[in-house]
Design a protein around this motif. Structure first.
Motif, PDB file in Angstrom:
ATOM      1  N   ASN A  27       0.859  -1.190   0.000  1.00 20.60           N
ATOM      2  CA  ASN A  27       0.000   0.000   0.000  1.00 20.60           C
ATOM      3  C   ASN A  27       0.890   1.233   0.000  1.00 20.60           C
ATOM      4  N   ASN A  28       0.798   2.024  -1.057  1.00 21.39           N
ATOM      5  CA  ASN A  28       1.575   3.251  -1.190  1.00 21.39           C
ATOM      6  C   ASN A  28       0.613   4.423  -1.324  1.00 21.39           C
ATOM      7  N   LYS A  29       0.369   5.075  -0.184  1.00 24.35           N
ATOM      8  CA  LYS A  29      -0.601   6.178  -0.126  1.00 24.35           C
ATOM      9  C   LYS A  29      -1.984   5.650  -0.508  1.00 24.35           C
ATOM     10  N   SER A  30      -2.537   6.089  -1.644  1.00 25.05           N
ATOM     11  CA  SER A  30      -3.885   5.654  -2.024  1.00 25.05           C
ATOM     12  C   SER A  30      -3.873   4.481  -2.984  1.00 25.05           C
ATOM     13  N   GLU A  31      -2.664   3.991  -3.325  1.00 23.99           N
ATOM     14  CA  GLU A  31      -2.543   2.921  -4.310  1.00 23.99           C
ATOM     15  C   GLU A  31      -2.197   1.591  -3.649  1.00 23.99           C
ATOM     16  N   ASN A  32      -2.641   0.511  -4.284  1.00 21.42           N
ATOM     17  CA  ASN A  32      -2.280  -0.840  -3.855  1.00 21.42           C
ATOM     18  C   ASN A  32      -1.635  -1.575  -5.024  1.00 21.42           C
ATOM     19  N   TRP A  33      -0.421  -2.076  -4.782  1.00 24.38           N
ATOM     20  CA  TRP A  33       0.337  -2.795  -5.800  1.00 24.38           C
ATOM     21  C   TRP A  33       0.515  -4.245  -5.346  1.00 24.38           C
ATOM     22  N   ILE A  34       0.388  -5.171  -6.291  1.00 25.89           N
ATOM     23  CA  ILE A  34       0.674  -6.576  -5.996  1.00 25.89           C
ATOM     24  C   ILE A  34       1.942  -6.973  -6.735  1.00 25.89           C
ATOM     25  N   PHE A  35       2.812  -7.742  -6.069  1.00 29.22           N
ATOM     26  CA  PHE A  35       4.105  -8.122  -6.639  1.00 29.22           C
ATOM     27  C   PHE A  35       4.348  -9.624  -6.511  1.00 29.22           C
ATOM     28  N   TYR A  36       4.926 -10.174  -7.569  1.00 27.82           N
ATOM     29  CA  TYR A  36       5.410 -11.553  -7.588  1.00 27.82           C
ATOM     30  C   TYR A  36       6.889 -11.524  -7.948  1.00 27.82           C
ATOM     31  N   GLY A  37       7.690 -12.390  -7.344  1.00 28.12           N
ATOM     32  CA  GLY A  37       9.055 -12.585  -7.805  1.00 28.12           C
ATOM     33  C   GLY A  37       9.030 -13.335  -9.126  1.00 28.12           C
ATOM     34  N   ILE A  38       9.924 -12.983 -10.054  1.00 28.77           N
ATOM     35  CA  ILE A  38       9.902 -13.548 -11.402  1.00 28.77           C
ATOM     36  C   ILE A  38      10.057 -15.066 -11.391  1.00 28.77           C
ATOM     37  N   GLU A  39      10.812 -15.619 -10.447  1.00 27.35           N
ATOM     38  CA  GLU A  39      11.044 -17.068 -10.490  1.00 27.35           C
ATOM     39  C   GLU A  39       9.884 -17.867  -9.914  1.00 27.35           C
ATOM     40  N   HIS A  40       8.927 -17.186  -9.268  1.00 29.26           N
ATOM     41  CA  HIS A  40       7.775 -17.883  -8.681  1.00 29.26           C
ATOM     42  C   HIS A  40       6.455 -17.432  -9.300  1.00 29.26           C
ATOM     43  N   ILE A  41       6.525 -16.799 -10.448  1.00 31.22           N
ATOM     44  CA  ILE A  41       5.331 -16.194 -11.031  1.00 31.22           C
ATOM     45  C   ILE A  41       4.271 -17.243 -11.359  1.00 31.22           C
ATOM     46  N   ASN A  42       3.033 -16.861 -11.152  1.00 26.87           N
ATOM     47  CA  ASN A  42       1.898 -17.746 -11.401  1.00 26.87           C
ATOM     48  C   ASN A  42       1.030 -17.106 -12.486  1.00 26.87           C
ATOM     49  N   ASP A  43       1.133 -17.601 -13.722  1.00 29.14           N
ATOM     50  CA  ASP A  43       0.428 -16.980 -14.844  1.00 29.14           C
ATOM     51  C   ASP A  43      -1.088 -16.984 -14.649  1.00 29.14           C
ATOM     52  N   LYS A  44      -1.631 -18.080 -14.142  1.00 29.18           N
ATOM     53  CA  LYS A  44      -3.078 -18.187 -13.952  1.00 29.18           C
ATOM     54  C   LYS A  44      -3.564 -17.145 -12.952  1.00 29.18           C
ATOM     55  N   PHE A  45      -2.813 -16.982 -11.869  1.00 30.23           N
ATOM     56  CA  PHE A  45      -3.187 -15.996 -10.853  1.00 30.23           C
ATOM     57  C   PHE A  45      -3.137 -14.585 -11.446  1.00 30.23           C
ATOM     58  N   LEU A  46      -2.089 -14.299 -12.219  1.00 30.67           N
ATOM     59  CA  LEU A  46      -1.965 -12.978 -12.836  1.00 30.67           C
ATOM     60  C   LEU A  46      -3.130 -12.700 -13.789  1.00 30.67           C
ATOM     61  N   SER A  47      -3.557 -13.707 -14.528  1.00 33.18           N
ATOM     62  CA  SER A  47      -4.687 -13.537 -15.442  1.00 33.18           C
ATOM     63  C   SER A  47      -5.946 -13.152 -14.683  1.00 33.18           C
ATOM     64  N   GLN A  48      -6.134 -13.772 -13.515  1.00 31.10           N
ATOM     65  CA  GLN A  48      -7.305 -13.451 -12.695  1.00 31.10           C
ATOM     66  C   GLN A  48      -7.227 -12.032 -12.161  1.00 31.10           C
ATOM     67  N   ILE A  49      -6.044 -11.620 -11.738  1.00 33.24           N
ATOM     68  CA  ILE A  49      -5.865 -10.271 -11.193  1.00 33.24           C
ATOM     69  C   ILE A  49      -6.071  -9.221 -12.278  1.00 33.24           C
ATOM     70  N   ILE A 141      -3.769  -2.762  -8.261  1.00 32.71           N
ATOM     71  CA  ILE A 141      -5.005  -3.527  -8.156  1.00 32.71           C
ATOM     72  C   ILE A 141      -6.045  -2.727  -7.381  1.00 32.71           C
ATOM     73  N   ASN A 142      -7.277  -3.056  -7.632  1.00 33.91           N
ATOM     74  CA  ASN A 142      -8.384  -2.460  -6.890  1.00 33.91           C
ATOM     75  C   ASN A 142      -8.436  -3.085  -5.505  1.00 33.91           C
ATOM     76  N   LYS A 143      -8.578  -2.256  -4.489  1.00 32.76           N
ATOM     77  CA  LYS A 143      -8.571  -2.750  -3.113  1.00 32.76           C
ATOM     78  C   LYS A 143      -9.633  -3.820  -2.889  1.00 32.76           C
ATOM     79  N   LYS A 144     -10.746  -3.720  -3.600  1.00 39.86           N
ATOM     80  CA  LYS A 144     -11.834  -4.673  -3.419  1.00 39.86           C
ATOM     81  C   LYS A 144     -11.479  -6.060  -3.953  1.00 39.86           C
ATOM     82  N   SER A 145     -10.474  -6.114  -4.854  1.00 39.01           N
ATOM     83  CA  SER A 145     -10.117  -7.406  -5.451  1.00 39.01           C
ATOM     84  C   SER A 145      -9.002  -8.113  -4.689  1.00 39.01           C
ATOM     85  N   ILE A 146      -8.583  -7.538  -3.565  1.00 40.76           N
ATOM     86  CA  ILE A 146      -7.477  -8.119  -2.803  1.00 40.76           C
ATOM     87  C   ILE A 146      -7.907  -9.415  -2.126  1.00 40.76           C
TER      88      ILE A 146
END
Length: 364
Positions: A27-49, A141-146
């Protein structure tokens, strides 16, 4: 709970989440960012997000990786943000574990660089402290989708990680340990409570901490110290240091859990594989996005201060260790060099360290 203690917990948890392959939200002020490390990335999860929002995915690469990818000078600080598609992730993974080719550079030149929030430098530090490849995939990401199973941290909670990791280092156990050179040697274990790494102090003889103390700061090297790899001189340096201490009034060996010059064991073995394919030790680290020297000697300084040591004879060929001690007001009375034997497996290793690093080597 005071703010400092809260940050200790946040950094420790964030490091362990990334190390375990799980995403985190910042959470950076009014923004919410989601992060994955490149070696553990989950393509299916990213598609949903990404399906729940209009913003694009981003990759965050270190400046060393940017130099690897760009033939021109570009403006950036510690890392750079580029827009990507999910289909680019396989390519991003591959360029961190192999030599860059012309098609990679052409592809990269077509990508527009984006303005990066300042806290992303701290995110790269988290990836490095988790001993993962320092490349992150993230998006707003939208806070509601967390998903509430994903841990959320404030951007202000992940600042000054290395300083706080050093400060969190404390002795947790000690014992006598008979070794060949000293049957009454002492061993002390220090733990960095942020990140969880454990470091060892071996004490030979009875050093007087009020006077000049013999000291070796040794970084862990499983391949050299345990398996006697011929690619480095780490085992030789350790053995020579123990011999010197045993014959010169004792002293301390601080053994830091900083495998592979701080990049971690799995990345070190990745670097070995790149070296086997023709890279030198520094370029192999930089291919993965590291700077070539990721060690933090402030942990050794914290241990020395806990021991009450103020003046040392330092056994080293590394000028960065000397600088770190001097900057922390640890006085250096004498520098003692170690010697190494060159063979066909380590000659390129020593040549690259001499040329590209702040390192002096005494050869037999």
């Amino acid at each position: 709970m005071d703010l400092r203690k809260k940050r200790h917990i946040a950094i420790d948890r964030a490091i362990n989440e990334l190390r375990s392959g799980r995403p985190i939200i910042i959470n950076n002020k009014s923004e919410n960012w989601i992060f994955y490390g490149i070696e553990h990335i989950n393509d299916k999860f990213l598609s949903q997000i990404t399906s729940k929002k209009s913003k694009s995915l981003n990759a965050f690469l270190t400046n060393k990786k940017m130099l690897d990818l760009s033939l021109d000078k570009i403006s950036y600080n510690d890392q750079t943000r580029i827009p990507i598609q999910i289909s680019d992730i396989k390519w991003l993974k591959s360029i961190h574990t192999r030599k860059i080719n012309r098609s990679d550079i052409i592809k990269f030149k077509k990508i527009k660089l984006l303005k990066t929030p300042l806290f992303l430098n701290d995110m790269i530090d988290l990836a490095k402290n988790a001993k993962t490849i320092p490349c992150l995939i993230g998006c707003l990401i939208n806070k509601k989708s967390i998903n509430h199973s994903i841990m959320v941290f404030k951007s202000t909670e992940i600042k000054m990680q290395n300083k706080l990791i050093s400060e969190s280092t404390k002795m947790v156990s000690e014992s006598t340990i008979p070794i060949k050179q000293d049957y009454n040697a002492k061993i002390k274990v220090f733990k960095s409570f942020i990140g969880g790494l454990e470091h060892v102090v071996l004490c030979l003889g009875k050093p007087n901490n009020n006077k000049t103390v013999n000291l070796r700061i040794q970084s862990a090297c499983l391949t050299g110290e345990v398996f006697h790899s011929m690619k480095c001189d780490c085992g030789e340096q350790l053995n020579q240091s123990i011999e010197y201490l045993s014959k010169n009034g004792g002293g301390y060996i601080i053994h830091l859990e900083q495998e592979g010059r701080g990049i971690g064991l799995k990345n070190k073995i990745r670097a070995y594989n790149l070296q086997h394919k023709g890279m030198d030790t520094i370029d192999a680290d930089r291919t993965m996005g590291f700077v070539g020297e990721e060690r933090d000697f402030s942990i050794a300084v914290k241990i020395l201060k806990d021991l009450g040591v103020k003046k040392v004879n330092i056994i080293t060929n590394n000028q960065d260790k000397i600088k770190a001690l001097k900057n922390s007001k640890i006085s250096i009375a004498k520098k003692i060099a170690t010697y190494t034997e060159v063979n066909k497996f380590n000659v390129n290793y020593f040549a690259s360290r001499l040329i590209k690093m702040n390192y002096n080597i005494k050869l037999k």
